[in-house]
Design an enzyme around this catalytic site. Structure first.
Site, PDB file in Angstrom:
ATOM      1  N   GLY A 671       0.823  -1.191   0.000  1.00 35.29           N
ATOM      2  CA  GLY A 671       0.000   0.000   0.000  1.00 35.29           C
ATOM      3  C   GLY A 671       0.867   1.254   0.000  1.00 35.29           C
ATOM      4  O   GLY A 671       2.070   1.208   0.261  1.00 35.29           O
ATOM      5  N   CYS A 672       0.234   2.388  -0.313  1.00 35.76           N
ATOM      6  CA  CYS A 672       0.982   3.632  -0.463  1.00 35.76           C
ATOM      7  C   CYS A 672       1.522   4.136   0.879  1.00 35.76           C
ATOM      8  O   CYS A 672       2.717   4.358   1.047  1.00 35.76           O
ATOM      9  CB  CYS A 672       0.109   4.687  -1.137  1.00 35.76           C
ATOM     10  SG  CYS A 672      -1.525   4.839  -0.375  1.00 35.76           S
TER      11      CYS A 672
END
Ligand code: ARG
Length: 854
Positions: A671-672
């Protein structure tokens, strides 16, 4: 082992047999030969006869036969050929042309040989001539032999009358001799060869065969009797015509397509009249032109070779012609070395240095069958071939193919593939191909994977070898010790991550294509790609779920990527629309379902699947790829679905799993927030005293395209929205992968793209700011997508950039608490760029290929 199969091909290499099953089963021979039965007449005749065979009671019969068999060859040979000859239909074993001279001078040998075949259940079809007998009779009648200039026997009505009698006398003589030994034989004087006058004016009653009626022959065999044919033919209206016995035999052979067409004569061989030595074997495909060009090849020899070629061109590849004598027939048939002259099609070998003229379908299916090739990757593998000089060696039907590559840096040719079908391994085409490789390459090295016993052939062919684990490095001709050492070093180094290219030979099927094997071959393939990726033909990428911002960014990256191209872009909402922003080809959005994905995977249409779907819905698509069972394409999933799954490789290359990613086929893309947080915390994990806290703010592109307050621009204006106050999925992800608890609170702000993370880490020892910065610099030295800076990074400067920036490093007065800032573009290094980085690694490209760096 292979050389012992040399002649298997000549007589029936398409036949599958398992020699080992027959070892030690000679005692059970009659059981194999289910056609071997004695009729009461046979028994009676046996008792009456004084000949060797018939002296035996049926009980002893078997022993006698076996002794005979064993006298002429090894058990293995006899069993092998017997089995091969017995596997075809009875009328397809052999057509034997018997010269008149043999009937005259070697009748006993002939009868013994035929009886032998009969006793083991084989039914040769005999066509005989009567040349010397005719000449004698003509002479007695005061008729000149009557050969015309072109060697055709001109036949007058008188001669035909005599011929008819002579033929039937000779025929009956043979039949009687056979019957006397209990070998049932049936005289066939007509009704088989249909002919026209060759040239009535010129040659008289001489025929040219126009048709062959097999019925009489087949009926005879069905009744259990050897068909014994004269070579008299008749016109459709019944006029007898004289035909050449050799021609009759070969016409019969064309009709019956036997494994063997045998010419028995007194000489028993073709002879090289220059060296006075026997011609053992002629491989027509390779040697025909040569023979035809030899000045000593003339008259009968010339004719026989020419006729054999004409005949064999019309028969299955497994058929062959033998020229031998009556008493050598068994040896010719039941040993590898034979006794007379064997003529067969042989092997036409081919060599290519480009794929242009290669029958890629055949090559592909051969490689595909190779147990060590990952099926889905053959196409891709072949496409990488053209990136460096190579040579492909193969035979016509692609039973064997070898690929040698020439990497300038190694300086020694590398045998990258050596694939052999079962059929190929049963005959000497493998050795022929090998010879041709050797002729071209004075040095060579190659690697074979598998058990020791499967490597025998390679040990035999090599001058040296080096085994580590299950892989063995082989070489020959490498004189330069330093070079060899360096090759061995490379080989052992490549063993750490199984990257060597295993070759295979048929027969090495002990190890099937397990997941590990696939992985092995996958990485081998990647290594090749990596080494030679300069002019790669692009790998095909399918993007599933293309509507989101990440998808769009990924498309842009692929558009500028040197080695990737999009093959499919799937989006439910955009189906049918043209994909904008992609210029490599025109792509229309599709809406792929699992079934279609499975099909595509089966067909090898995709090298890499990128799943850019919302969380929780990716599984059926992954399942579809797995279900295709067509090798391991790469899947990169951008959702959170597989980030906690051990079978998947977590795609954060900078944190120690770069090597795993090079061989990964299932990658979960982090995920970011999770990427930025982990990169920012990781170097300090050993010094963490209590859970770090991450205050994260993301641009609203991170909230996706589905309308919500979090991406509602109006609502975001002059605003900051905290959400998922505890237990955000990235909180779990960060903690899970760092192996230490991290508290994370996400927010969304009014800017579009980018993330800022303010991270507070309590430490178990005192640090200076500069020390921490140094620690980070140290850890991320050489990382192209991480920048360690002193000042405080801000979103604005990092948006639309492919790297993560880590800075600030504010240490409090105690020296035991640091606050740092990380910025990351949520759509790039936080998603699309990282996905591409992972793809680059897994497909063997330069890690940052297609990623703009500054
Ligand atoms: N027995 C085998 C066959 O019938 C091999 C014969 C080899 N003959 C020879 N002259 N080299 O095909």
């Amino acid at each position: 082992m292979l050389s012992s199969h040399i002649s298997a091909r000549a007589i029936g290499s398409s036949i599958r047999y398992n020699t080992s099953r027959y070892i030690g089963t000679l005692g059970a021979l009659p059981a194999i030969r289910k056609r071997w039965k004695f009729t009461s007449t046979q028994k009676q005749q046996q008792q009456q006869s004084s000949r060797a065979y018939s002296r035996n009671s049926p009980k002893n019969e078997q022993k006698t036969l076996l002794k005979l068999l064993e006298n002429i060859g090894s058990r293995r040979e006899v069993e092998q050929y017997l089995r091969i000859f017995s596997e075809v239909d009875q009328q397809r074993f052999a057509v034997i042309k018997v010269g008149g001279g043999v009937l005259e001078n070697e009748l006993n040998d002939l009868v013994d040989s035929l009886t032998f075949l009969y006793r083991v259940g084989l039914y040769p079809i005999v066509v005989h001539g009567a040349g010397p007998q005719l000449n004698k009779k003509f002479k007695e009648a005061g008729i000149p032999p009557g050969y015309s200039v072109d060697g055709v026997r001109v036949t007058s009505a008188d001669m035909l009358r005599i011929a008819r009698n002579v033929f039937s006398d000779q025929n009956l003589k043979l039949v009687e001799a056979l019957e006397e030994l209990g070998t049932r034989a049936r005289p066939i004087h007509g009704g088989v060869f249909i002919a026209d006058y060759l040239d009535k004016e010129k040659y008289g009653y001489v025929g040219t065969i126009t048709d062959v009626r097999k019925n009489a022959v087949e009926a005879s065999i069905k009744m259990g009797a050897l068909p014994i044919l004269t070579c008299l033919a008749e016109t459709p209206s019944g006029q007898l015509l004289n035909v050449n016995a050799d021609t009759a035999a070969s016409e019969l052979a064309k009709a019956l397509k036997p494994l063997k067409t045998i010419y028995l004569n007194e000489e028993g061989q073709l002879t090289n009249s220059e060296t006075k030595r026997k011609i053992d074997m002629i491989n027509l495909d390779e040697e025909y032109d040569w023979y035809m060009a030899q000045p000593w090849v003339k008259f009968g020899t010339h004719l026989k070779i020419k006729e054999s070629k004409e005949l064999l061109d019309q028969l299955p590849e497994t058929s062959s012609v033998a020229i031998t004598s009556a008493n050598q027939l068994q040896k010719e048939l039941f040993t590898d070395s034979g006794a007379g002259t064997l003529i067969r099609r042989g092997y036409r070998l081919f060599k290519y240095d480009s794929l242009d003229n290669v029958n890629s379908e055949n090559l592909q299916s051969l490689l595909e069958k190779d147990p060590q090739t990952v099926s889905g990757y053959v196409t891709a593998y072949l496409s990488t071939l053209s990136q460096r000089p190579f040579k492909i060696y193969c035979d016509e039907p692609y039973d064997v193919a070898a690929i040698v590559t020439y990497d300038k840096s190694a300086g020694i040719p590398f045998l990258e593939k050596f694939s052999v079908t079962e059929k190929g391994s049963l005959n000497d085409v493998t050795d022929k191909v090998w010879e041709s490789i050797k002729k071209d390459n004075s040095q060579l090295f190659w690697v074979v994977n598998g058990e020791e016993k499967d490597k025998a052939w390679h040990f035999d062919k090599s001058q040296g070898s080096y085994t580590k684990g299950s892989q063995t490095l082989f070489w020959y001709g490498v004189e330069d010790i330093d070079k060899m050492v360096s090759i061995i070093n490379q080989f052992t180094a490549s063993q750490a991550t199984p990257e060597a290219t295993p070759l295979s030979k048929a027969g090495t099927r002990a190890y099937s294509t397990s997941a590990y094997q696939s992985r092995d071959a996958f990485s081998a393939y990647n290594i090749l790609r990596r080494q030679y990726s300069t002019t790669a033909s692009p790998a095909k990428v399918a993007l599933i779920g293309a509507r989101g911002y990440t998808g769009q960014n990924f498309i842009t990256l692929v558009n500028n990527h040197p080695h990737l191209s999009l093959s499919h872009v799937s989006s439910r909402e955009l189906e049918g629309k043209k994909l904008e922003g992609y210029t490599k080809s025109e792509i229309i959005y599709s809406n792929l379902n699992a079934e279609q994905i499975k099909e595509m995977q089966k067909n090898g249409e995709v090298d890499c699947w990128v799943m850019a779907l919302p969380n929780g819905i990716c599984a059926p698509f992954v399942q579809a790829v797995d279900d295709a069972k067509a090798g391991k394409s790469l899947i990169v999933d951008l959702s959170a679905d597989y980030r906690f799954t051990n079978e998947w490789t977590y795609g954060l290359p900078e944190l120690g799993n770069r090597e795993a990613l090079r061989t990964a086929t299932r990658i979960s893309n982090p995920g970011c927030y999770a990427t930025g947080s982990q990169l920012a915390i990781a170097p300090l994990v050993p010094y963490v005293s209590s859970p770090p806290t991450v205050f994260g703010v993301s641009g609203y592109s991170g909230a996706g395209t589905k309308p919500s307050p979090k991406n509602d621009v109006n609502y975001l204006k002059d605003n900051l929205i905290p959400y998922s106050l505890t237990n955000h999925i990235h909180e779990r992800e960060i903690s899970h992968h760092l192996g230490t608890t991290v508290n994370f609170t996400p927010h969304v702000a009014s800017f579009f793209q980018g993330i800022a993370l303010t991270i507070n880490i309590p430490l178990n020892k005192t640090f200076k700011s500069s020390e921490i910065k140094e620690l980070y610099e140290q850890q991320y030295k050489g990382e192209k997508l991480i920048k360690v800076v002193g000042d405080v990074p801000v979103v604005k400067d990092n948006a639309q950039k492919h790297f993560v920036k880590i800075g600030g490093f504010g240490v409090d007065a105690t020296g035991k608490r640091v606050v740092m800032i990380a910025t990351i573009d949520n759509l790039l290094k936080g998603a699309a760029t990282q996905a591409l980085q992972n793809i680059n690694l897994a497909l063997g490209y330069d890690e940052t290929a297609g990623i703009p760096l500054e």
